[in-house]
Design an enzyme around this catalytic site. Structure first.
Site, mmCIF file in Angstrom:
data_model
loop_
_atom_site.group_PDB
_atom_site.id
_atom_site.type_symbol
_atom_site.label_atom_id
_atom_site.label_comp_id
_atom_site.label_asym_id
_atom_site.label_seq_id
_atom_site.Cartn_x
_atom_site.Cartn_y
_atom_site.Cartn_z
ATOM 1 N N VAL A 165 0.969 -1.226 0.274
ATOM 2 C CA VAL A 165 0.035 0.072 0.053
ATOM 3 C C VAL A 165 0.939 1.357 0.003
ATOM 4 O O VAL A 165 0.910 2.270 -0.943
ATOM 5 C CB VAL A 165 -1.037 -0.083 1.159
ATOM 6 C CG1 VAL A 165 -1.774 1.456 1.229
ATOM 7 C CG2 VAL A 165 -1.900 -1.216 1.107
ATOM 8 N N CYS A 167 -6.435 -9.314 2.671
ATOM 9 C CA CYS A 167 -7.535 -8.549 2.608
ATOM 10 C C CYS A 167 -9.049 -9.650 2.779
ATOM 11 O O CYS A 167 -9.438 -9.434 3.664
ATOM 12 C CB CYS A 167 -7.850 -7.792 1.169
ATOM 13 S SG CYS A 167 -6.660 -6.425 0.959
ATOM 14 N N ASP A 198 9.082 3.554 7.580
ATOM 15 C CA ASP A 198 8.775 2.047 8.066
ATOM 16 C C ASP A 198 9.698 1.748 8.903
ATOM 17 O O ASP A 198 10.959 1.919 8.948
ATOM 18 C CB ASP A 198 9.097 0.889 6.677
ATOM 19 C CG ASP A 198 8.483 -0.136 6.881
ATOM 20 O OD1 ASP A 198 7.363 -0.311 6.428
ATOM 21 O OD2 ASP A 198 8.874 -1.058 7.734
ATOM 22 N N THR A 223 -7.366 -1.013 6.373
ATOM 23 C CA THR A 223 -8.888 -1.660 6.225
ATOM 24 C C THR A 223 -9.189 -1.606 7.889
ATOM 25 O O THR A 223 -8.479 -2.065 8.596
ATOM 26 C CB THR A 223 -8.886 -2.768 5.583
ATOM 27 O OG1 THR A 223 -8.224 -2.698 4.328
ATOM 28 C CG2 THR A 223 -10.262 -3.522 5.694
ATOM 29 N N ARG A 225 1.347 -13.705 3.556
ATOM 30 C CA ARG A 225 0.258 -13.387 4.710
ATOM 31 C C ARG A 225 -0.877 -14.175 4.664
ATOM 32 O O ARG A 225 -1.569 -14.178 3.476
ATOM 33 C CB ARG A 225 -0.130 -12.078 4.666
ATOM 34 C CG ARG A 225 1.218 -11.047 5.575
ATOM 35 C CD ARG A 225 0.753 -9.559 5.377
ATOM 36 N NE ARG A 225 0.784 -9.155 4.215
ATOM 37 C CZ ARG A 225 0.264 -7.643 3.792
ATOM 38 N NH1 ARG A 225 -0.065 -6.877 4.812
ATOM 39 N NH2 ARG A 225 0.370 -7.395 2.567
#
Length: 426
Positions: free
Chosen positions: A18, A262, A37, A122, A333
């Site tokens: 992202v 997601c 990061d 999200t 993931r």
């Protein structure tokens, strides 16, 4: 209003799928942009023009005006903070907001009156204003909605998909008030060629994001349940779907494993919030149960086939091709291929894993699984194609079968080859 490129300096927190493309996009649009990061090794690699996720080219990193940092001191002097950190789930399948809270605490000391904080992660409806807002206010000492401005613009990144890049997908934007929304629009509009959609409220935008993947999850769960039924009927699911697809309004979903950051995660954010409000979601959770169990179903179907072929599973060797959660992507993931390996181990099946996309060290650390770099031909009782990487497509059924012993089972769970080319399909 003043030109935001002259007024605002931007920090993007989280340089994964992202944040990194967004950082480069903002820099291309002329914004003074810092990519931040906490993974110092990742940041150092980016400074050497290398993205370990393979989503951004070396040329893009070499040519960018964006800067990268892993020390929080670098956040000082920024007026806009865009948070794109992961929002995973716990082992109990409830939202894990720790990365989001930690990001808020990291930027709080550097907030100044008028600072704008945009959340892209999200979340369930209410998190930006009810979770992030108080953390920012308490840690900074500034007044929320007055000295600190809040906005939400959900990411819509699809790893490994160059067609639907950040620039080519409409961006939902929302903010605490109209003035702030104009400011958000001025930031994203120069970056997103597809345009922006202004949501009426932050909670509306949060809800829109969380249902996007929930809807897809349920559609896949439906065809996965078709597959569970048709396997008992001796029918090929993909053939049935092909026939049904000749009707103009039949939706073209296929059965498969549902993992990643997601689709396999977002529905739990919505169901968590619903249960907080006293409503128990039935359809959404039913779909989740089906999809979460498909890896075990795949393993059991393979074991049954081995038994039919008079092969003792406890002495069988299986080559599993693919570990990433989707094709042509290095992201592992929430990969459901891990469930296949676990179930095969329960049947004492010896499984070797091969995936040219993933980082072997990361897989070993996160899952305790060794990645076989070069599987040896002729030694396996079954070859299971779990992920439709282009490398496996190009190899074709004959080359894949060469990894097996004579008569070895080829299980093409993604349906990348024809029915006659494989022994099993999902």
């Amino acid at each position: 209003m003043p030109d935001p490129k002259r007024r605002d300096t931007i920090a993007v927190l989280g340089l994964g799928y992202v944040g990194l493309p967004l950082t480069l996009g903002l820099a291309r649009a002329g914004f003074d942009t810092l990519g931040f990061d906490t993974d110092a090794a990742h940041v150092e690699a980016l400074r050497r023009d290398h993205d370990r996720n393979g989503e951004v080219t070396e040329a893009s990193l070499r040519d960018t005006q964006a800067r990268f940092a892993s020390e929080t001191d670098a956040l000082a002097g920024r007026s806009v903070f865009i948070i794109g950190v992961p929002t995973p789930i716990t082992d109990a399948r409830t939202p894990d907001l720790r990365p989001l809270r930690e990001a808020c605490r990291a930027i709080a000391p550097h907030l100044r009156p008028g600072a704008l904080v945009i959340v892209e992660s999200t979340v369930y409806p209410g998190v930006t204003e009810e979770v992030c807002g108080p953390v920012l206010a308490q840690a900074s000492g500034l007044r929320l909605f007055d000295q600190i401005k809040l906005a939400y613009s959900p990411e819509r990144v699809n790893p490994g998909d160059a067609e639907h890049s950040m620039e080519n997908v409409v961006k939902i934007i929302s903010a605490q008030d109209d003035e702030t929304l104009d400011r958000v629009a001025a930031i994203y509009a120069p970056v997103v060629k597809a345009g922006v959609h202004r949501a009426s409220s932050i909670k509306t935008a949060e809800a829109a994001k969380v249902i996007e993947n929930t809807q897809r999850d349920l559609n896949i769960a439906l065809v996965n349940e078709f597959s569970l039924i048709f396997s008992r009927l001796g029918l090929d699911t993909l053939e049935v779907l092909e026939a049904a697809g000749t009707k103009w309004n039949f939706l073209p979903f296929k059965p498969g494993l549902v993992g990643g950051h997601c689709i396999g995660v977002d529905p739990y954010y919505l169901t968590y919030r619903a249960e907080q409000l006293g409503y128990h979601p039935e359809v959404i959770l039913a779909g989740r149960r089906i999809n979460d169990n498909m890896g075990r179903h795949v393993a059991r179907e393979l074991v049954k086939t081995l038994l039919k072929n008079r092969i003792d599973p406890s002495g069988a060797r299986v080559l599993v091709l693919g570990f990433a959660f989707k094709e042509n992507c290095s992201d592992v993931r929430n990969t459901r291929v891990a469930d296949i390996l676990t179930e095969l181990a329960d049947y004492s099946v010896a499984a070797d894993l091969h995936d040219p996309w993933v980082d072997p060290d990361s897989v070993a650390t996160e899952y305790g699984v060794e990645v076989t770099v070069a599987p040896q031909p002729g030694g396996y009782d079954a070859i299971l194609v779990a992920v439709a990487h282009d490398e496996f497509r190009r190899m074709g059924p004959a080359e894949l079968r060469a990894f097996g012993k004579p008569g070895a089972v080829l299980y093409d769970i993604k349906g990348i080859f024809g029915k006659s080319d494989s022994d099993l399909r999902l």
